[in-house]
Design a protein around this motif. Structure first.
Motif, PDB file in Angstrom:
ATOM      1  N   LEU A  57       3.558   8.048   9.178  1.00 50.92           N
ATOM      2  CA  LEU A  57       3.624   7.960  10.630  1.00 50.92           C
ATOM      3  C   LEU A  57       2.234   7.983  11.256  1.00 50.92           C
ATOM      4  CD1 LEU A  57       6.694  10.270  11.358  1.00 50.92           C
ATOM      5  CD2 LEU A  57       6.627   7.773  11.182  1.00 50.92           C
ATOM      6  N   ASP A  58       1.316   8.798  10.692  1.00 55.10           N
ATOM      7  CA  ASP A  58      -0.047   8.863  11.237  1.00 55.10           C
ATOM      8  C   ASP A  58      -0.736   7.504  11.137  1.00 55.10           C
ATOM      9  OD1 ASP A  58       0.313  11.489  11.846  1.00 55.10           O
ATOM     10  OD2 ASP A  58      -0.808  12.268  10.116  1.00 55.10           O
ATOM     11  N   GLU A  59      -0.585   6.838   9.994  1.00 54.58           N
ATOM     12  CA  GLU A  59      -1.271   5.559   9.800  1.00 54.58           C
ATOM     13  C   GLU A  59      -0.593   4.442  10.588  1.00 54.58           C
ATOM     14  OE1 GLU A  59      -1.961   4.750   5.694  1.00 54.58           O
ATOM     15  OE2 GLU A  59      -3.270   6.484   5.425  1.00 54.58           O
ATOM     16  N   ARG A  60       0.707   4.568  10.816  1.00 50.82           N
ATOM     17  CA  ARG A  60       1.373   3.590  11.679  1.00 50.82           C
ATOM     18  C   ARG A  60       0.838   3.680  13.114  1.00 50.82           C
ATOM     19  NH1 ARG A  60       7.897   3.578  10.584  1.00 50.82           N
ATOM     20  NH2 ARG A  60       7.880   2.254   8.736  1.00 50.82           N
ATOM     21  N   ASN A  61       0.598   4.917  13.566  1.00 53.43           N
ATOM     22  CA  ASN A  61       0.159   5.129  14.942  1.00 53.43           C
ATOM     23  C   ASN A  61      -1.340   4.953  15.113  1.00 53.43           C
ATOM     24  OD1 ASN A  61       2.802   5.749  15.663  1.00 53.43           O
ATOM     25  ND2 ASN A  61       2.544   7.913  15.135  1.00 53.43           N
ATOM     26  N   SER A  62      -2.049   4.795  13.996  1.00 53.57           N
ATOM     27  CA  SER A  62      -3.495   4.641  14.074  1.00 53.57           C
ATOM     28  C   SER A  62      -3.854   3.226  14.531  1.00 53.57           C
ATOM     29  CB  SER A  62      -4.128   4.922  12.713  1.00 53.57           C
ATOM     30  OG  SER A  62      -5.499   4.605  12.716  1.00 53.57           O
TER      31      SER A  62
ATOM     32  N   GLY B 176      -7.364  -6.930   3.631  1.00 53.03           N
ATOM     33  CA  GLY B 176      -6.203  -7.315   4.431  1.00 53.03           C
ATOM     34  C   GLY B 176      -4.963  -6.523   4.102  1.00 53.03           C
ATOM     35  N   GLU B 177      -5.080  -5.535   3.183  1.00 52.81           N
ATOM     36  CA  GLU B 177      -3.925  -4.726   2.795  1.00 52.81           C
ATOM     37  C   GLU B 177      -3.786  -3.528   3.725  1.00 52.81           C
ATOM     38  OE1 GLU B 177      -4.104  -3.595  -1.246  1.00 52.81           O
ATOM     39  OE2 GLU B 177      -3.865  -5.624  -2.024  1.00 52.81           O
ATOM     40  N   ALA B 178      -2.564  -3.019   3.823  1.00 53.01           N
ATOM     41  CA  ALA B 178      -2.325  -1.844   4.644  1.00 53.01           C
ATOM     42  C   ALA B 178      -3.002  -0.637   4.018  1.00 53.01           C
ATOM     43  CB  ALA B 178      -0.827  -1.605   4.784  1.00 53.01           C
ATOM     44  N   ALA B 179      -3.287   0.368   4.858  1.00 49.90           N
ATOM     45  CA  ALA B 179      -3.883   1.600   4.350  1.00 49.90           C
ATOM     46  C   ALA B 179      -2.944   2.263   3.357  1.00 49.90           C
ATOM     47  CB  ALA B 179      -4.177   2.524   5.521  1.00 49.90           C
ATOM     48  N   LYS B 180      -3.463   3.296   2.672  1.00 49.97           N
ATOM     49  CA  LYS B 180      -2.792   3.845   1.489  1.00 49.97           C
ATOM     50  C   LYS B 180      -1.322   4.188   1.720  1.00 49.97           C
ATOM     51  CE  LYS B 180      -5.908   7.025   0.841  1.00 49.97           C
ATOM     52  NZ  LYS B 180      -6.648   8.169   0.274  1.00 49.97           N
ATOM     53  N   PHE B 181      -0.996   4.766   2.874  1.00 48.30           N
ATOM     54  CA  PHE B 181       0.360   5.235   3.086  1.00 48.30           C
ATOM     55  C   PHE B 181       1.075   4.474   4.206  1.00 48.30           C
ATOM     56  CE2 PHE B 181      -1.419   8.711   0.727  1.00 48.30           C
ATOM     57  CZ  PHE B 181      -0.363   9.238   0.021  1.00 48.30           C
ATOM     58  N   ALA B 182       0.535   3.334   4.625  1.00 48.41           N
ATOM     59  CA  ALA B 182       1.094   2.641   5.786  1.00 48.41           C
ATOM     60  C   ALA B 182       2.378   1.887   5.481  1.00 48.41           C
ATOM     61  CB  ALA B 182       0.064   1.688   6.375  1.00 48.41           C
ATOM     62  N   TYR B 183       2.621   1.539   4.202  1.00 46.66           N
ATOM     63  CA  TYR B 183       3.841   0.825   3.835  1.00 46.66           C
ATOM     64  C   TYR B 183       4.991   1.826   3.704  1.00 46.66           C
ATOM     65  CZ  TYR B 183       1.788  -3.742   2.772  1.00 46.66           C
ATOM     66  OH  TYR B 183       1.180  -4.970   2.854  1.00 46.66           O
TER      67      TYR B 183
END
Length: 639
Positions: A459-464, A473-480
């Motif tokens: 949730l933190d990385e989604r809201n970042s 171009g990949e999502a951050a470590k826990f964004a998926y």
């Protein structure tokens, strides 16, 4: 499919004697043959609650339309009759072992007027002597090339032989001495057959007799001053000894035995066989079979040996197996061989070492079969679809995360997260968790902490504002977000994990299941009963791989921390020894035992250490005696 209740025998009509039974389909074909010490007890088990039966057994009893049985005098007669019927009817629901790869044979066509030697694969033919099978075709071809210098028999095809005979001119092999050229009459049919019989005798294990005879002929030729013949025999002798060296001695001379190693993962069984002749391994072969049900491993051994020795394979006097055999199996093979056959499980010595090698090969074959299956695109697609159906997803879960907890009596508690995308491991996104909030063997609380930390990061990385790597171009470590989370455990673990999903408001977005080890049941949150996936299904296989990979990843992390904790606790009170120097010590020596055995001068050689600090370390570890910590596995052993 038929309802088993429609053809179930009336109560009390099935005898309690030993016997053999057959299940028939609606067309009268035999689909399964089995034996039993007590026919009533065994057959009633097929008509119990279908939910308690293995998926393959369920399919068999629903395909069948009739069951018949024959009572016999004892278990040996039951085994003999079962063997005969399986050979006669080839029932499709009986366990069938298949070659894990195509093995080459060495064949000699003794039924021909001029026997021919060749290396080939496939089914055996009448009138041909076979040796092997062998692991590598190139190795046996090299052996044949050496032996043709000593036993110059025909190795050409029938077409080449006929052309040479019609033209009256031998081929190149005849000119260089690797064929006695029977096609142009250089030897008679009787002489050529004698050469072929010597070749077969040597390959059959009579190496000493052949070599001894050639040595005597060589010395006699030398005594007769026939040095040219003596030189030819000398070269032949050298070629035979080179062939012998290729097959190293593994058991005492004169030993004829088959060594059978089993590997079983509950879903498939692999078998590796070494054929030992005159103490040397002259052939090897591997098989893989799908487990049809919870059949004991002893019965799988019976089925395997029946298949092995039904293929015109000579039954040896001794069989060394990693599985105990029933006395009736020994008796059956003794009857078929016409002489005593002993099946033993060696416990020590060279026989045990060879058996362990066979077991390791079987385990490797099983691992290779798993790998081949996991990399098969169709199998992965089928697995993801089956998982989606079992969990109630509208589409296959393309990203699955699995979690496990590992600890020793509540100490050094760690968690693991493994990721499969499109059915394949994505190891770059594996994560480890160190549980710091409590000590104790509370797996539910540990799972709560691991999932909370993972979902909070999601949730933190989604809201970042920045949650995509500008370079890759990949999502951050826990964004998926995973489509499915798998936890190792039953209903308590699943409910605890579901409480975390609800707390973060993700229970409607992420599906959740638990896989219980004992019966491989799939648990869903809030459900009273588990989902029973077919044991042979690709979906269950993928869930098992996820669970096993998460367990491996967690226990590896736990062992490394346990080893580090034990070593560091010994060094905590050494003055001047900080974290960096402790790490340097661990890297340099690798284990507490090696550190304790090292002298002060050897410790002083570690970067950053001097004589004073080395003396302090030596004094600290000198009194730890009795334990050795392996920093790779984390195992603590007495020394």
């Amino acid at each position: 499919m038929a309802d088993p209740a429609t053809y179930r025998p009336a109560p009390g009509t099935i005898p309690t004697d030993p016997g053999v039974y057959r299940f028939f389909d609606a067309f009268g074909n035999v689909i399964y043959v089995g034996k039993a010490k007590n026919l009533r007890q065994r057959l009633n088990s097929y008509f119990a609650d279908p939910a308690g039966l293995h998926f393959r057994t369920q399919t068999m009893v629903r395909t069948a339309a009739k069951v018949e049985w024959i009572v016999v005098a004892n278990e040996l007669e039951a085994l003999q009759l079962e063997y005969t019927w399986i050979q006669q009817f080839d029932p499709r629901f009986n366990v069938k072992y298949r070659d894990d790869k195509s093995y080459p044979w060495l064949a000699v066509t003794m039924a021909d007027e001029f026997p021919r030697v060749f290396v080939g694969r496939g089914a055996k033919k009448r009138g041909t002597r076979y040796f092997g099978p062998f692991g590598q075709a190139w190795a046996i071809r090299e052996t044949v090339d050496l032996l043709l210098r000593v036993f110059p028999m025909r190795s050409c095809t029938q077409g080449v032989f006929n052309r040479a005979r019609s033209s009256g001119r031998a081929c190149l092999l005849g000119d260089i001495g690797k064929c006695s050229a029977p096609c142009v009459g250089r030897v008679s049919p009787e002489e050529h057959r004698g050469i072929a019989e010597d070749f077969c005798s040597f390959m059959g294990g009579n190496t000493g007799g052949i070599i001894g005879r050639i040595e005597r002929e060589m010395y006699q030729a030398s005594a007769d001053l026939n040095f040219e013949k003596a030189a030819v025999l000398r070269d032949s002798l050298a070629a035979l000894k080179r062939v012998q060296e290729k097959n190293s001695v593994v058991l005492k001379e004169g030993v004829r035995a088959d060594v059978v190693g089993f590997a079983d993962d509950g879903r498939q069984v692999a078998v590796q066989v070494f054929h030992v002749v005159d103490g040397r391994i002259l052939g090897e072969r591997g098989w893989i079979a799908d487990r049809a049900d919870e059949t004991p491993i002893t019965e799988l051994l019976e089925a395997f040996l029946r298949q092995l020795y039904a293929e015109d394979q000579e039954i040896p006097p001794k069989i060394y197996s990693s599985v105990e055999a029933e006395p009736e199996l020994e008796a059956l093979l003794t009857v078929r061989r016409g002489a005593n056959v002993a099946i033993r499980v060696p416990l020590r010595g060279a026989k045990r070492a060879l058996l362990d090698t066979a077991v390791r090969n079987a385990e490797e074959n099983l691992a290779q079969a798993k790998l081949k299956r996991s990399t098969d695109l169709d199998a992965r697609s089928t697995a993801l679809t089956e998982i989606a159906d079992a969990v109630g997803l509208t589409e296959p879960p393309l990203r699955i995360e699995c979690y496990d907890i590992s600890h020793t009596m509540g100490t050094e508690v760690v968690g693991s997260m493994v990721v499969f995308e499109d059915g394949m491991p994505k190891k770059s996104q594996y994560r480890r968790f160190i549980i710091k909030s409590f000590e104790g063997s509370n797996d539910v609380a540990a799972m709560d902490e691991v999932l909370s930390r993972r979902l909070r990061r999601l949730l933190d990385e989604r809201n970042s504002d920045v949650h995509v790597d500008a370079t890759t171009g990949e999502a951050a470590k826990f964004a998926y977000a995973p489509a499915l989370i798998v936890v190792d455990g039953g209903l308590p673990q699943v409910n605890a994990a579901n409480a975390v999903l609800e707390r973060f408001g993700l229970d409607s977005e992420i599906a959740l299941v638990g896989l219980a080890k004992r019966l491989e049941e799939v648990w869903l949150p809030g459900e009273e009963y588990p989902v029973i996936m077919p044991r042979a299904s690709e979906g269950l296989y993928m869930l098992q791989r996820l669970r096993d990979e998460a367990h491996r990843f967690a226990i590896t992390h736990h062992r490394s921390r346990r080893a580090k904790h034990v070593v560091e606790s010994v060094l905590d009170d050494v003055p001047g020894l900080g974290e960096l120097r402790r790490k340097a010590l661990l890297t340099y020596f690798g284990s507490l035992r090696k550190l304790r055995q090292a002298s002060e001068a050897e410790i002083a050689e570690v970067p950053g250490f001097g004589p004073t600090l080395a003396a302090a370390v030596k004094a600290a570890v000198a009194g730890t005696g009795g334990e050795a910590i392996n920093l790779t596995t984390g195992e603590v052993t007495e020394v």
